[in-house]
Design an enzyme around this catalytic site. Structure first.
Site, mmCIF file in Angstrom:
data_model
loop_
_atom_site.group_PDB
_atom_site.id
_atom_site.type_symbol
_atom_site.label_atom_id
_atom_site.label_comp_id
_atom_site.label_asym_id
_atom_site.label_seq_id
_atom_site.Cartn_x
_atom_site.Cartn_y
_atom_site.Cartn_z
ATOM 1 N N HIS A 106 26.836 -25.236 13.287
ATOM 2 C CA HIS A 106 28.180 -24.833 13.696
ATOM 3 C C HIS A 106 28.502 -25.361 15.095
ATOM 4 C CE1 HIS A 106 27.155 -21.772 10.658
ATOM 5 N NE2 HIS A 106 28.443 -21.749 10.400
ATOM 6 N N ASP A 166 29.494 -28.349 3.211
ATOM 7 C CA ASP A 166 29.712 -27.273 4.184
ATOM 8 C C ASP A 166 30.994 -27.577 4.976
ATOM 9 O OD1 ASP A 166 29.252 -24.935 5.567
ATOM 10 O OD2 ASP A 166 27.191 -25.423 6.100
#
Length: 334
Positions: free
Chosen positions: A176, A247
């Site tokens: 992230h 993702d």
């Protein structure tokens, strides 16, 4: 081709238009989209009213710190509690994994949500992104509990989405926030991180989410952008025929592939069936990127649509659910 995020608990006119775009397949919900359970149900209904009855609705409802829906839902313990239970009593832990999955999935189905991105099959080996989201450090334990979790989801009428292939748990960096690299050889990955995925695929999981991690001994591209990982290994070697999901393109580790449009095309060109555009600020560009891209009529994403689930009234009148909830929520105090 796209699963998108929306901003709040109701849909704006712009978001309704997004849902009518031909290459938008669904919506992923986050904490920003949730209030009471009734508000969640109303939002799910509004999504399908705007986008059509086939619009997929999904969420991350793993338990622990990654549980987006909370008010009116069972507070699920993190998957690591099932690993600890396995160390005490393997057979009991397998039963509890099935029950944890059934409670999670049956509550989402009663809310109209198709699936959760679950289970996490990454190993508990020091990843900042994974932590207690993982069952255990031992691949054999993760494989056994992962198969049980898939069974429990299936019993509730929900597809299973294995993540994050081929394994994020041994990589310290959080994708992230930063690029992540795992330098190990293919044989090392096979024996460790990939082993639970192979077992859960054998349990007929319907989808796999691919990590943004780069494994340079196999390919120079992050796995979600890599036809080597998706087409050559996941599909050809492992025989996986379900949906492959990239993702979130908003993550820092995805920026290696340039603009939002570049990231979307890189995922799809690598073999992904669905791409996640989780934050509203990237959705318009992602939709524009696929506007002229022909849909794959053979895509396996239909397998992600849930079967008919119980109503909340039916769940609350189910003594089995009461027993499962009591056993599962007691895990954190064990």
């Amino acid at each position: 081709m796209l699963i998108i995020g929306v901003a709040g608990t109701t849909l704006s006119d712009e978001e309704k238009a997004w849902l009518r775009a031909p290459n938008v397949s669904g919506v992923i919900l986050f904490a920003r989209n949730t209030g009471s359970r009734d508000e969640v149900i109303a939002l799910v209904d509004a999504i399908r009213e705007a986008g059509g009855e086939d619009m997929l609705v999904c969420v991350d409802q793993e338990g622990g710190r990654v549980q987006r829906l909370r008010e009116g839902f069972t507070r699920l313990p993190p998957l690591s509690t099932l690993g600890l239970a396995y160390d005490r009593d393997p057979a009991e832990a397998v039963r509890l994994a099935e029950e944890h999955a059934w409670v999670m999935a049956s509550e989402l189905r009663a809310t109209g949500i198709d699936f959760s991105f679950a289970p996490v099959l990454d190993l508990a080996r020091g990843s900042a992104a994974i932590g207690n989201r993982a069952f255990h450090a031992d691949p054999a334990v993760v494989g056994e509990l992962g198969q049980a979790y898939v069974r429990g989801m299936h019993l509730a009428g929900m597809a299973a989405v294995l993540k994050h292939f081929p394994g994020h748990g041994s990589v310290a960096a959080d994708t992230h926030l930063a690029a992540a690299t795992d330098p190990r050889s293919r044989s090392e990955l096979d024996m460790a991180d990939m082993a639970p995925f192979i077992e859960a695929i054998e349990a007929h999981a319907e989808a796999v989410m691919v990590a943004h991690v780069t494994y340079p001994a196999v390919d120079h591209r992050p796995a979600g952008f890599s036809p080597v990982w998706i087409e050559s290994i996941l599909r050809a070697e492992l025989g996986f025929r379900g949906a492959v999901i990239g993702d979130d393109i908003s993550m820092k580790a995805a920026e290696v592939h340039g603009s939002v449009a570049d990231r979307v095309h890189a995922h799809l060109d690598a073999g992904c069936d669905l791409v996640l555009a989780c934050f509203p600020d990237v959705v318009s560009e992602a939709i524009a990127a696929v506007a002229d891209r022909p849909a794959d009529t053979a895509s396996p994403i239909a397998g992600l649509r849930a079967t008919i689930g119980a109503t909340w009234e039916g769940l609350e009148d189910n003594p089995q659910r009461d027993r499962f909830v009591a056993r599962v929520t007691a895990l954190e105090s064990a």
